[in-house]
Design an enzyme around this catalytic site. Structure first.
Site, short mmCIF file in Angstrom:
data_model
loop_
_atom_site.label_atom_id
_atom_site.label_comp_id
_atom_site.label_asym_id
_atom_site.label_seq_id
_atom_site.Cartn_x
_atom_site.Cartn_y
_atom_site.Cartn_z
N HIS A 386 13.93 130.18 103.18
CA HIS A 386 14.72 129.12 103.78
C HIS A 386 14.39 127.82 103.06
O HIS A 386 13.29 127.64 102.54
CB HIS A 386 14.39 128.97 105.26
CG HIS A 386 14.97 130.05 106.13
ND1 HIS A 386 16.30 130.38 106.11
CD2 HIS A 386 14.39 130.88 107.04
CE1 HIS A 386 16.53 131.36 106.98
NE2 HIS A 386 15.38 131.69 107.55
N CYS A 433 18.60 127.26 100.78
CA CYS A 433 19.49 126.15 101.11
C CYS A 433 18.87 124.85 100.61
O CYS A 433 17.66 124.71 100.52
CB CYS A 433 19.72 126.07 102.61
SG CYS A 433 20.75 127.40 103.28
#
Length: 573
Positions: A386, A433
């Site tokens: 992430h 991301c």
């Protein structure tokens, strides 16, 4: 109650003298003047020195403390004096009574026996003396990813740990100073920034130069020393503590569990972003292609036999402190694809899965500094986790939900930090991301698809000065998405970007160099559109990968080469 000539309380005078014994007289005079210290005027200090001229400096210092206590009443306790002295010199002081019950601590940085202070160490002591408890807390949180749960009592102890374990992320003192300036600006301590900027490090590292404390003090006096300690600093940039870490917006969106599942794409990009099959088969170069490209000017030398390069893969796909809802479904396959791909390029691959931020940073630091790179032609790092944008910095997360800044990773691979990788190409891939933004794109007809234009070749040549390199060179960084944007992943097949790399590199590396292949990866990723009808915020949204390069030559991976027959150079006869 003010101190009288007698003993004001049991052991209090002894405690005061123990604290004063940590200063030399010039240090104490500066401490006495500062508002963060005793806050005495020059007139008062001069008067005490004159009245006690025949009693020695120790008595002069004691009378200055006495004057401070008289002016501040009950607030002027020995504990407050200890705290102020600790902030000024960056050292935790203990009384004689405490010493008998306190384990021996390592000497503060720059105070080891027979180890004279370097300019940078003196600067660290000066900076530490200006920082308050709030600043220390912020620094502890900011460096928690590489220092673990250590409870540093002073900023100097934290700086000492970074110095002793080579955790600054760079090699030279000038670069460390740049990092220090950046950290102080993040804390809002512009007064300390001015002190740092006035402190001129000696550029010639071959000279054994030691600056004295008097020089440091003289430079510090040019800054605004009366600036009060900052009590409230915006903490949005610090690493997120596990016990109270909110899920970033880019991670909490519902697309995480079902990102782009069954996404609709044109046939060309479908071939690229959905790797077909379970095993990566890398197509080998042929003799003609190898000899043709290898003999060109401006091409990196790739002739090492196995391993041709070293590859570190860090893949976090489950076990996040946010809970199982935030597992990166499909990402385990990403790791398998990357391992098979780089093994197909005859590389030694190291895989680490589901690690904390501290463990990840240690792996990266050790990998960047390892001497085993001497026997290889290049290295690669693949980071999958992430990620997001925190305080305008690209970060990625460990499973403990603490962050590492992407730029801190890049700093590990500077020429000044990775001496065994100087001149060798270094490839770094981020699959994560970079924020929470998304876009559905705009209408566009690609003329390049209709007309196949051939550009004249342009061989890259070496510069005139071949004896030195810039502090950062030979690095290519590839991101799965643009800064601020989401990165998409299919639950079944994995990430678009990773699938595209596996597809393009396995098929095209036999004839094309890395930058050209990444351009094709970007083209394939850009053709993809998310199919998440249950989440209209991401439905039909696009992704665009990007890369940044300081490569000085073209890098061909030459799968299948060199072959055994090259030992007699028969291919180059």
């Amino acid at each position: 109650m003010p101190i009288e000539d007698g003993v004001p309380g049991l052991g209090e005078n002894d405690q005061i003298y123990a604290i004063l014994g940590k200063f030399n007289h010039k240090e104490f005079l500066k401490f006495a003047q500062l508002e963060q210290g005793l806050g005495l005027s020059n007139k008062i200090i001069d008067g005490i020195e004159s009245d006690c001229a025949n009693k020695g400096v120790e008595e002069q210092q004691f009378q200055m403390v006495r004057k401070w206590k008289m002016r501040n009443g009950s607030k002027a306790t020995v504990e407050v004096l200890k705290s102020k002295a600790n902030r000024y010199l960056g050292t935790t002081y203990i009384t004689p009574e405490e010493a008998s019950a306190t384990p021996t601590q390592p000497s503060p940085i720059g105070q080891q026996t027979n180890n004279p202070d370097t300019p940078f160490v003196i600067l660290l002591r000066r900076v530490s003396s200006q920082l308050d408890e709030n600043n220390l807390r912020m620094l502890r949180n900011n460096y928690a990813y590489c220092t673990g749960a250590r409870n540093f009592r002073t900023a100097l102890e934290l700086f000492q740990y970074l110095e002793e374990n080579n955790l600054w992320g760079c090699g030279t003192e000038e670069e460390k100073v740049e990092i220090l300036v950046r950290k102080m600006r993040q804390l809002g301590r512009h007064d300390v920034v001015e002190i740092i900027q006035n402190f001129q490090l000696h550029a010639n590292q071959q000279q054994d130069v030691t600056l004295t404390h008097e020089i440091v003090r003289e430079l510090a006096e040019r800054s605004n020393s009366s600036t009060p300690f900052v009590e409230n600093v915006d903490a949005t940039y610090v690493s997120v503590p596990r016990t109270e870490s909110p899920v970033p917006a880019s991670i909490s969106s519902s697309y995480l569990g079902n990102m782009a599942l069954g996404d609709q794409s044109d046939p060309i990009s479908e071939d690229i972003c959905s790797f077909q099959g379970n095993n990566v088969q890398v197509l080998e170069s042929d003799d003609m292609s190898y000899v043709t490209h290898f003999s060109k000017v401006g091409v990196y030398t790739v002739r090492s036999k196995e391993p041709k390069g070293h590859v570190l893969i860090l893949n976090n796909y489950e076990g996040f402190a946010w809970g199982p809802d935030h597992d990166r479904k499909g990402a385990k396959r990403d790791g398998e694809l990357m391992k098979q791909l780089w093994e197909g390029f005859q590389c030694k691959v190291i895989v680490k899965e589901n690690r904390t931020a501290g463990a990840m940073f240690k792996f990266l630091n050790d990998f960047s500094r390892s001497s085993f790179h001497q026997s290889c032609d290049f290295c690669a790092v693949v980071i999958m986790s992430h990620g997001g944008l925190v305080d305008n910095r690209d970060v990625f997360y460990g499973v403990d939900c603490r962050t590492i800044a992407a730029n801190d990773v890049l700093a590990l691979f500077k020429n000044t930090h990775s001496k065994y990788l100087i001149g060798r190409p270094k490839l770094i891939f981020f699959q994560c991301c970079r924020g929470g933004s998304s876009s559905r794109g705009v209408p566009f007809v690609d003329a390049a698809d209709a007309v196949n234009r051939l550009l004249p070749p342009s061989d890259q040549t070496d510069g005139i000065d071949k004896t030195t390199l810039p502090h950062m060179s030979d690095i290519l960084v590839a991101y799965s998405t643009l800064e601020g944007d989401m990165s998409f992943r299919n639950e079944a097949t994995g990430s678009w970007f990773i699938n595209a790399i596996a597809t393009v590199f396995s098929k095209k590396a036999r004839t094309e160099h890395v930058v050209d292949m990444l351009t094709e990866v970007g083209r394939g990723v850009s053709h993809r559109a998310a199919n998440t009808p249950d989440n209209m915020a991401t439905h039909r949204c696009k992704e665009m990968s990007e890369y940044k390069s300081t490569l000085r030559n073209k890098l061909y991976l030459f799968p299948g080469f060199p072959k055994a027959e090259e030992e007699d150079n028969s291919l180059f006869m």
